[in-house]
Write a protein that holds these residues in place. Structure first.
Motif, PDB file in Angstrom:
ATOM      1  N   ALA A 260       0.829  -1.203   0.000  1.00 16.94           N
ATOM      2  CA  ALA A 260       0.000   0.000   0.000  1.00 16.94           C
ATOM      3  C   ALA A 260       0.860   1.247   0.000  1.00 16.94           C
ATOM      4  CB  ALA A 260      -0.920  -0.020   1.222  1.00 16.94           C
ATOM      5  N   ILE A 261       1.984   1.210   0.686  1.00 13.93           N
ATOM      6  CA  ILE A 261       2.879   2.389   0.694  1.00 13.93           C
ATOM      7  C   ILE A 261       3.490   2.610  -0.683  1.00 13.93           C
ATOM      8  CG2 ILE A 261       5.022   3.263   1.667  1.00 13.93           C
ATOM      9  CD1 ILE A 261       4.276   1.910   4.300  1.00 13.93           C
ATOM     10  N   ARG A 262       3.900   1.490  -1.334  1.00 12.17           N
ATOM     11  CA  ARG A 262       4.473   1.650  -2.690  1.00 12.17           C
ATOM     12  C   ARG A 262       3.419   2.183  -3.663  1.00 12.17           C
ATOM     13  NH1 ARG A 262       7.071  -3.319  -1.324  1.00 12.17           N
ATOM     14  NH2 ARG A 262       5.388  -4.479  -2.380  1.00 12.17           N
ATOM     15  N   THR A 263       2.207   1.675  -3.577  1.00  6.82           N
ATOM     16  CA  THR A 263       1.139   2.167  -4.458  1.00  6.82           C
ATOM     17  C   THR A 263       0.878   3.647  -4.221  1.00  6.82           C
ATOM     18  OG1 THR A 263       0.119  -0.028  -4.430  1.00  6.82           O
ATOM     19  CG2 THR A 263      -1.260   1.810  -5.136  1.00  6.82           C
ATOM     20  N   LEU A 264       0.941   4.073  -2.989  1.00  7.60           N
ATOM     21  CA  LEU A 264       0.745   5.488  -2.672  1.00  7.60           C
ATOM     22  C   LEU A 264       1.835   6.346  -3.277  1.00  7.60           C
ATOM     23  CD1 LEU A 264      -0.740   7.736  -1.130  1.00  7.60           C
ATOM     24  CD2 LEU A 264       0.641   7.152   0.887  1.00  7.60           C
ATOM     25  N   GLU A 265       3.066   5.872  -3.226  1.00  4.39           N
ATOM     26  CA  GLU A 265       4.161   6.654  -3.821  1.00  4.39           C
ATOM     27  C   GLU A 265       3.996   6.768  -5.333  1.00  4.39           C
ATOM     28  OE1 GLU A 265       7.624   4.643  -2.559  1.00  4.39           O
ATOM     29  OE2 GLU A 265       7.549   5.407  -0.473  1.00  4.39           O
ATOM     30  N   LEU A 266       3.561   5.668  -5.998  1.00  9.36           N
ATOM     31  CA  LEU A 266       3.343   5.719  -7.449  1.00  9.36           C
ATOM     32  C   LEU A 266       2.204   6.670  -7.800  1.00  9.36           C
ATOM     33  CD1 LEU A 266       3.755   1.947  -8.390  1.00  9.36           C
ATOM     34  CD2 LEU A 266       5.353   3.820  -8.838  1.00  9.36           C
ATOM     35  N   ALA A 267       1.152   6.646  -6.979  1.00 15.02           N
ATOM     36  CA  ALA A 267       0.026   7.550  -7.241  1.00 15.02           C
ATOM     37  C   ALA A 267       0.464   8.999  -7.117  1.00 15.02           C
ATOM     38  CB  ALA A 267      -1.119   7.237  -6.288  1.00 15.02           C
ATOM     39  N   LYS A 268       1.340   9.261  -6.201  1.00 17.26           N
ATOM     40  CA  LYS A 268       1.847  10.637  -6.062  1.00 17.26           C
ATOM     41  C   LYS A 268       2.654  11.039  -7.283  1.00 17.26           C
ATOM     42  CE  LYS A 268       2.039  10.741  -0.990  1.00 17.26           C
ATOM     43  NZ  LYS A 268       2.910  10.834   0.192  1.00 17.26           N
ATOM     44  N   ASP A 269       3.502  10.129  -7.782  1.00 16.98           N
ATOM     45  CA  ASP A 269       4.313  10.447  -8.962  1.00 16.98           C
ATOM     46  C   ASP A 269       3.429  10.669 -10.188  1.00 16.98           C
ATOM     47  OD1 ASP A 269       6.526  10.198  -7.367  1.00 16.98           O
ATOM     48  OD2 ASP A 269       6.951   8.121  -7.959  1.00 16.98           O
ATOM     49  N   GLU A 270       2.411   9.812 -10.369  1.00  7.86           N
ATOM     50  CA  GLU A 270       1.512   9.983 -11.511  1.00  7.86           C
ATOM     51  C   GLU A 270       0.763  11.304 -11.426  1.00  7.86           C
ATOM     52  OE1 GLU A 270      -1.019   6.604 -11.538  1.00  7.86           O
ATOM     53  OE2 GLU A 270       0.526   5.226 -12.326  1.00  7.86           O
ATOM     54  N   LEU A 271       0.376  11.709 -10.214  1.00  9.89           N
ATOM     55  CA  LEU A 271      -0.308  12.993 -10.066  1.00  9.89           C
ATOM     56  C   LEU A 271       0.615  14.144 -10.431  1.00  9.89           C
ATOM     57  CD1 LEU A 271      -2.752  14.666  -9.175  1.00  9.89           C
ATOM     58  CD2 LEU A 271      -1.894  14.550  -6.807  1.00  9.89           C
ATOM     59  N   VAL A 272       1.879  14.047 -10.071  1.00  6.77           N
ATOM     60  CA  VAL A 272       2.825  15.105 -10.416  1.00  6.77           C
ATOM     61  C   VAL A 272       3.010  15.198 -11.950  1.00  6.77           C
ATOM     62  CG1 VAL A 272       5.252  15.812 -10.245  1.00  6.77           C
ATOM     63  CG2 VAL A 272       4.029  14.997  -8.215  1.00  6.77           C
ATOM     64  N   ALA A 273       3.072  14.005 -12.606  1.00 10.00           N
ATOM     65  CA  ALA A 273       3.221  14.002 -14.064  1.00 10.00           C
ATOM     66  C   ALA A 273       1.984  14.580 -14.735  1.00 10.00           C
ATOM     67  CB  ALA A 273       3.472  12.572 -14.543  1.00 10.00           C
ATOM     68  N   ALA A 274       0.805  14.230 -14.243  1.00  9.82           N
ATOM     69  CA  ALA A 274      -0.426  14.765 -14.829  1.00  9.82           C
ATOM     70  C   ALA A 274      -0.508  16.269 -14.637  1.00  9.82           C
ATOM     71  CB  ALA A 274      -1.639  14.080 -14.205  1.00  9.82           C
ATOM     72  N   GLN A 275      -0.075  16.775 -13.530  1.00 13.98           N
ATOM     73  CA  GLN A 275      -0.085  18.224 -13.293  1.00 13.98           C
ATOM     74  C   GLN A 275       0.897  18.937 -14.231  1.00 13.98           C
ATOM     75  OE1 GLN A 275       0.706  18.546  -9.120  1.00 13.98           O
ATOM     76  NE2 GLN A 275      -1.476  18.290  -8.525  1.00 13.98           N
ATOM     77  N   SER A 276       2.030  18.301 -14.482  1.00 19.86           N
ATOM     78  CA  SER A 276       3.008  18.897 -15.405  1.00 19.86           C
ATOM     79  C   SER A 276       2.438  18.942 -16.834  1.00 19.86           C
ATOM     80  CB  SER A 276       4.308  18.077 -15.390  1.00 19.86           C
ATOM     81  OG  SER A 276       4.880  18.098 -14.109  1.00 19.86           O
ATOM     82  N   GLN A 277       1.769  17.837 -17.217  1.00 16.39           N
ATOM     83  CA  GLN A 277       1.159  17.820 -18.550  1.00 16.39           C
ATOM     84  C   GLN A 277       0.049  18.857 -18.656  1.00 16.39           C
ATOM     85  OE1 GLN A 277      -0.393  14.016 -19.695  1.00 16.39           O
ATOM     86  NE2 GLN A 277      -0.617  14.560 -21.852  1.00 16.39           N
ATOM     87  N   LEU A 278      -0.696  19.051 -17.600  1.00 13.59           N
ATOM     88  CA  LEU A 278      -1.748  20.063 -17.614  1.00 13.59           C
ATOM     89  C   LEU A 278      -1.153  21.447 -17.787  1.00 13.59           C
ATOM     90  CD1 LEU A 278      -4.708  20.944 -17.257  1.00 13.59           C
ATOM     91  CD2 LEU A 278      -4.313  20.922 -14.763  1.00 13.59           C
ATOM     92  N   GLU A 279      -0.046  21.695 -17.145  1.00 13.33           N
ATOM     93  CA  GLU A 279       0.607  23.001 -17.294  1.00 13.33           C
ATOM     94  C   GLU A 279       1.051  23.230 -18.747  1.00 13.33           C
ATOM     95  OE1 GLU A 279       3.709  23.080 -14.475  1.00 13.33           O
ATOM     96  OE2 GLU A 279       2.364  23.236 -12.708  1.00 13.33           O
ATOM     97  N   LEU A 280       1.587  22.159 -19.374  1.00 17.18           N
ATOM     98  CA  LEU A 280       1.996  22.292 -20.772  1.00 17.18           C
ATOM     99  C   LEU A 280       0.801  22.579 -21.662  1.00 17.18           C
ATOM    100  CD1 LEU A 280       4.603  19.371 -21.037  1.00 17.18           C
ATOM    101  CD2 LEU A 280       5.065  21.851 -20.961  1.00 17.18           C
ATOM    102  N   ARG A 281      -0.306  21.876 -21.429  1.00 18.64           N
ATOM    103  CA  ARG A 281      -1.498  22.091 -22.227  1.00 18.64           C
ATOM    104  C   ARG A 281      -2.043  23.506 -22.012  1.00 18.64           C
ATOM    105  NH1 ARG A 281      -1.343  18.444 -26.219  1.00 18.64           N
ATOM    106  NH2 ARG A 281      -1.135  16.317 -25.434  1.00 18.64           N
ATOM    107  N   GLN A 282      -1.923  24.013 -20.833  1.00 18.58           N
ATOM    108  CA  GLN A 282      -2.401  25.388 -20.578  1.00 18.58           C
ATOM    109  C   GLN A 282      -1.541  26.409 -21.319  1.00 18.58           C
ATOM    110  OE1 GLN A 282      -2.348  25.652 -16.324  1.00 18.58           O
ATOM    111  NE2 GLN A 282      -4.422  24.756 -16.092  1.00 18.58           N
TER     112      GLN A 282
END
Length: 486
Positions: A136-158
């Motif tokens: 569960a801790i590893r899954t949480l860390e991956l979810a955090k990384d994916e959220l950071v990548a999605a936020q970066s992509q959103l910034e590029l799209r903006q």
């Protein structure tokens, strides 16, 4: 004629004889009556003087003793019960009636197989819970990384959407390009929301994993406690009583196996009356920490033990009176819980009191005193305590007076007495007055004693032995002379 004369003479002589006999009988009768009258005439009587035992009233400080009966009990006793069910596989050699055990000693061991299996199964569950937590801790860390990548992509799209708007404003870009950039920005925003949802699920999974892990640890602790409960040890050093178990026996949970009693922490519980309890209270209402002496009667000999009152019962039982007190004992040699003992409580000391024999006091709390003329007078006193065969009294005019130690119905005010110090009192009796006899007087007394046939042999021997001494008690001489008539 001659016959008639002789007959008359005979009659005359007969009448004279009868008259003389009657006269003589009268004289004899009067003589006997006079004799009897003289015999019935009692000699003048002397006043009777009674010999009484006296004690001197000496006021002082006395510590009364209160006598009660109580029972010995232990301040620490423990019921040894089985914490788990099963078969007894081991029993201590000291686990028997009356045996002394030490603190921490293993007394009983119940079969631990089932409890050990439970511990091993829960230990495996604990490993699974720990692995689940790590995943569960590893899954949480991956979810955090994916959220950071999605936020970066959103910034590029903006930024791309903003550039297309700028080109359109300068007339270089087209509307389709702007729409395409706007759709791309909306997709990136949707991806961020999805990653946030995944992050929240990962955090919830971590929390669930931690909760499962904690529950597993608690279950493991309970299982280990159950495993330890298969071994019963002594909590303190004491003596076993009421042992009711054997090796190989099957016991159930909470079944009583024995009772452990601390023989070094004994106390006595006893009941006193309410007036006696009131005398043990101090001025502030606290219980007086009085010293007590506890004794157990063992075939005529006592086992005494000292102690001190520590507390009293919080309430009076239903249908009971008085107060229940507890006294802690010191080095109770030979005493066991359950013994019925005699308790003597030393009360606070009383000043200016006189200790007298109980027989010196009557029902009206009066004593008889001997005045200067050796006559009795009565005095009213205050009875403070009864102490066995003695009483503690207090009264005005009692100090220094001679008090009759034993009252009888023959004694009363105004009666002449001869005071004799009581045996065992501080007064020293006067030695008897001795007299030296002359040879003639000694011989006369010896002859009287030897010729007295009514005197017992042992008494006669004792008197003759005293008469042969150089000096003889004056009282003995006076008694013998009174019997001799001079």
């Amino acid at each position: 004629m001659r016959f008639l004369r002789q007959s008359l003479t005979g009659l005359f002589l007969l009448a004279a004889t009868l008259a003389i006999l009657v006269y003589a009988g009268q004289l004899v009768r009067e003589s006997v009556e006079d004799r009897l009258a003289q015999a019935n005439t009692a000699p003048p009587t002397r006043e009777r003087v009674f010999t009484v035992s006296v004690v001197t009233a000496e006021p002082g400080r006395e510590s009364p003793e209160l006598v009660a009966f109580g029972q010995i009990q232990s301040r620490r006793n423990l019921e040894i019960r089985a914490a788990s069910e099963g078969t007894i596989v081991e029993l201590s050699e000291n686990f028997e009636e009356g045996a002394e055990v030490r603190a921490g000693e293993v007394l009983v061991r119940v079969d631990p197989t089932k409890a050990r299996y439970v511990v091993e199964r829960i230990s495996s569950d604990l490993l699974d819970a720990q692995a689940e937590q790590r995943d569960a801790i590893r899954t949480l860390e991956l979810a955090k990384d994916e959220l950071v990548a999605a936020q970066s992509q959103l910034e590029l799209r903006q930024r791309a959407h903003a550039r297309q708007l700028d080109l359109q404003a300068r007339g270089v870009g087209t509307s389709s390009s702007v729409e395409t950039a706007e759709l791309a920005m909306a997709g990136a925003r949707q991806s961020v929301l999805s990653n946030r949802r995944a992050l929240a699920q990962a955090e919830a999974r971590v929390d669930q994993a931690e909760t499962r892990l904690e529950r597993t640890r608690i279950a493991l602790a309970e299982a280990e406690t159950d495993l330890r409960d298969t071994v019963i040890t002594a909590d303190f050093t004491g003596t076993l009583s009421e042992v009711a178990v054997v090796k190989g026996g099957l016991v159930s949970r909470n079944e009583r196996l024995a009772r452990l009693i601390d023989a070094d922490a004994l106390e006595v519980v006893f009941r006193v009356s309410t007036p006696q309890y009131a005398r043990l209270l101090e001025e502030n209402g606290d219980l007086y920490q009085a010293q007590v002496t506890v004794s157990l009667d063992v075939m005529g000999s006592d086992l005494p033990t000292k102690g001190e009152i520590t507390r009293d019962a919080a309430a009076v039982g239903d249908g009971q009176t008085g107060r229940v007190l507890y006294a802690r004992l010191e080095q109770a040699r030979g005493l066991k819980p359950g013994d019925f003992v005699t308790v003597r409580v030393r009360e606070p000391a009383l000043d200016n009191v006189v200790r007298l024999p109980a027989m010196a006091l009557d029902a009206a709390n009066q004593v008889l005193l001997v005045d200067q003329e050796n006559r009795l007078e009565s005095l009213q006193v205050e009875l403070l305590r009864r102490q066995g065969d003695d009483v503690l009294v207090r009264g005005a005019g009692l100090a220094g007076r001679q008090v009759v130690a034993r009252r009888t119905p023959l004694l009363g005010e105004g009666i002449a007495v001869k005071p004799v110090p009581r045996a065992g009192s501080d007064a020293v009796p006067k030695p008897p007055e001795m007299v030296a006899l002359s040879t003639q007087e000694r011989a006369r007394l010896v002859a009287f004693v030897e010729g007295n046939q009514r005197m017992p042999a042992d008494v006669k021997k004792r008197i003759l032995t005293a008469l042969n001494r150089p000096e003889v008690p004056a009282q003995m001489i006076e008694r013998l002379q009174n019997r001799m008539g001079g």
